[in-house]
Design a protein around this motif. Structure first.
Motif, PDB file in Angstrom:
ATOM      1  N   TYR A 233       0.829  -1.206   0.000  1.00 55.00           N
ATOM      2  CA  TYR A 233       0.000   0.000   0.000  1.00 55.00           C
ATOM      3  C   TYR A 233       0.864   1.257   0.000  1.00 55.00           C
ATOM      4  O   TYR A 233       0.604   2.212  -0.741  1.00 55.00           O
ATOM      5  N   ARG A 234       1.871   1.273   0.853  1.00 55.04           N
ATOM      6  CA  ARG A 234       2.732   2.452   0.937  1.00 55.04           C
ATOM      7  C   ARG A 234       3.427   2.737  -0.388  1.00 55.04           C
ATOM      8  O   ARG A 234       3.518   3.894  -0.822  1.00 55.04           O
ATOM      9  N   ARG A 235       3.894   1.687  -1.051  1.00 55.50           N
ATOM     10  CA  ARG A 235       4.591   1.871  -2.320  1.00 55.50           C
ATOM     11  C   ARG A 235       3.673   2.496  -3.367  1.00 55.50           C
ATOM     12  O   ARG A 235       4.044   3.470  -4.034  1.00 55.50           O
ATOM     13  N   PHE A 236       2.481   1.924  -3.535  1.00 54.82           N
ATOM     14  CA  PHE A 236       1.640   2.437  -4.607  1.00 54.82           C
ATOM     15  C   PHE A 236       1.015   3.776  -4.245  1.00 54.82           C
ATOM     16  O   PHE A 236       0.788   4.623  -5.121  1.00 54.82           O
ATOM     17  N   LEU A 237       0.762   4.024  -2.961  1.00 57.29           N
ATOM     18  CA  LEU A 237       0.187   5.304  -2.557  1.00 57.29           C
ATOM     19  C   LEU A 237       1.156   6.455  -2.813  1.00 57.29           C
ATOM     20  O   LEU A 237       0.751   7.545  -3.231  1.00 57.29           O
ATOM     21  N   GLU A 238       2.431   6.224  -2.551  1.00 56.26           N
ATOM     22  CA  GLU A 238       3.414   7.283  -2.771  1.00 56.26           C
ATOM     23  C   GLU A 238       3.439   7.723  -4.227  1.00 56.26           C
ATOM     24  O   GLU A 238       3.573   8.916  -4.521  1.00 56.26           O
ATOM     25  N   SER A 239       3.286   6.788  -5.153  1.00 56.55           N
ATOM     26  CA  SER A 239       3.284   7.148  -6.574  1.00 56.55           C
ATOM     27  C   SER A 239       1.896   7.565  -7.054  1.00 56.55           C
ATOM     28  O   SER A 239       1.778   8.435  -7.922  1.00 56.55           O
ATOM     29  N   ASP A 240       0.863   6.986  -6.484  1.00 55.28           N
ATOM     30  CA  ASP A 240      -0.500   7.315  -6.917  1.00 55.28           C
ATOM     31  C   ASP A 240      -0.883   8.755  -6.584  1.00 55.28           C
ATOM     32  O   ASP A 240      -1.592   9.411  -7.348  1.00 55.28           O
ATOM     33  N   LEU A 241      -0.455   9.233  -5.445  1.00 53.93           N
ATOM     34  CA  LEU A 241      -0.932  10.523  -4.931  1.00 53.93           C
ATOM     35  C   LEU A 241       0.036  11.674  -5.148  1.00 53.93           C
ATOM     36  O   LEU A 241      -0.230  12.793  -4.729  1.00 53.93           O
ATOM     37  N   GLN A 242       1.170  11.422  -5.806  1.00 52.93           N
ATOM     38  CA  GLN A 242       2.208  12.443  -5.874  1.00 52.93           C
ATOM     39  C   GLN A 242       1.801  13.692  -6.643  1.00 52.93           C
ATOM     40  O   GLN A 242       2.321  14.784  -6.378  1.00 52.93           O
ATOM     41  N   TYR A 243       0.862  13.565  -7.578  1.00 61.96           N
ATOM     42  CA  TYR A 243       0.412  14.747  -8.319  1.00 61.96           C
ATOM     43  C   TYR A 243      -0.847  15.355  -7.712  1.00 61.96           C
ATOM     44  O   TYR A 243      -1.203  16.483  -8.043  1.00 61.96           O
ATOM     45  N   ILE A 244      -1.520  14.607  -6.859  1.00 57.71           N
ATOM     46  CA  ILE A 244      -2.695  15.136  -6.166  1.00 57.71           C
ATOM     47  C   ILE A 244      -2.264  15.948  -4.955  1.00 57.71           C
ATOM     48  O   ILE A 244      -2.825  16.999  -4.646  1.00 57.71           O
TER      49      ILE A 244
END
Length: 359
Positions: A233-244
């Protein structure tokens, strides 16, 4: 394939040794052995589609084999179809800048559904009743945490169902909200009624299956499966939310990472509740998962046949190379590759394709 078959055969012998044969006829013993042998072959096929990106993959597959064989045995002994369930396909990544094309399924999802459908077809070739996989979308469980609108979650799910019908993936089914929750819902469901009940669904899920005394930090510290899911979760959240939530003056990198950790824990808490609902709704199904795990309780699956670590289609794009191989990676990585061009389907970008040189 030979190694996977050996894993299931070893577990099959263990399973048979553990079964009591007192006061049982030889005919019954022969039938039990035949059924378990069939179950072993079925599980070996499923294992071919398992997540295999880690050094300990074979150990993890072996760990849960006796349990998985016992589940499959129940279907085979009764001469019934092997039913499996997979919580997955929630919505497209929140990172539309770098990871995915848009909010709707594309070629990545098509390849994943085809792969799962092919697995079921192969099982049907060695076991006449066949197999069926039910996809349980967990989109509404988490979408509000990631800033994904309920309408986008609806659109993604409906498009997946349409794709499954259009492509003839007849061994794939989808659960509905009414399969998981027990409160009044309209007989006919549409986008408006879906959105209207999205919050009701999350509230019911947490009220019925959530635990007020759940210490998620303790769960992470003491349960390997939970720890692996948390790290994922931490891995994908860091990349998923970086532009939000871009880092900068109002959001330091350390603050961003700290908040991502918090969000990952909130997802785990909801995930525990969702797992309870899935267990209640599908108690006899063979449980598959997209997450890395110890392999003791569920079969971790690779939805895309790829050399990279991007195995879930809603987190990446795919590219077709000239030699016929499919690759998976963030959309932004493929865009920088001058060998590739974007292919459109139904008026939307769907995948990348290697240009063929004209001699």
């Amino acid at each position: 394939m030979e190694v996977l078959t050996q894993v299931t055969n070893d577990a099959m012998r263990l399973t048979l040794d553990e079964k009591s044969v007192s006061f049982v006829s030889y005919d019954t013993i022969d039938w039990t052995m035949e059924a378990t042998e069939t179950s072993s072959k079925i599980l070996a096929i499923i294992f071919e589609y398992a997540l295999n990106k880690f050094d300990e993959t074979l150990e993890q597959l072996a760990a849960g084999t006796p349990k998985f064989l016992a589940v499959i045995d129940q279907f085979v002994m009764a001469g019934k179809r092997v039913d499996m369930c997979l919580p997955a396909f929630p919505f497209k990544s929140a990172n539309k800048v770098y990871k995915v094309f848009g909010i709707l399924p594309d070629k990545a999802e098509e390849l994943a559904l085809e792969r799962l459908n092919t697995m079921c077809i192969r099982i049907g070739k060695i076991y006449t009743p066949g197999a069926r996989l039910t996809i349980i979308s967990d989109g509404l469980v988490y979408n509000d945490l990631l800033g994904i609108p309920d309408r986008d979650t609806w659109a993604y799910g409906e498009a997946l169902r349409g794709m499954t019908i259009e492509k003839g993936f007849t061994h794939i089914g989808f659960s509905r909200l009414k399969d998981l929750v027990k409160f009044p819902l309209p007989e006919k469901f549409g986008e408006i009624t879906y959105v209207a009940n999205a919050t009701n669904f999350r509230r019911f899920l947490l009220n019925k299956y959530g635990k007020d005394d759940l210490d998620i930090d303790h769960e992470i510290a003491t349960k390997p499966d939970t720890l692996m899911t948390y790290r994922g979760y931490r891995r994908f959240l860091e990349s998923d939310l970086q532009y939000i939530f871009p880092t900068g003056k109002n959001m330091t990198i350390s603050r961003y990472k700290r908040d991502v950790k918090y969000l990952a824990k909130e997802m785990l808490i909801r995930g525990y509740a969702f797992a309870g609902a899935v267990k209640d709704a599908f108690p006899n199904h063979l449980r598959l998962s997209i997450h890395q795990s110890t392999g003791e309780h569920k079969v971790s699956m690779s939805l895309l046949h790829t050399k990279t670590g991007f195995t879930t289609p809603w987190h990446c794009s795919v590219a077709l190379m000239a030699d016929g191989e499919w690759l998976s990676a963030p959309m932004g990585d493929f865009k920088t590759d001058l060998r590739l061009e974007i292919v459109y389907e139904d008026g939307r970008p769907s995948y990348f394709r290697e240009r063929v040189a004209v001699s």
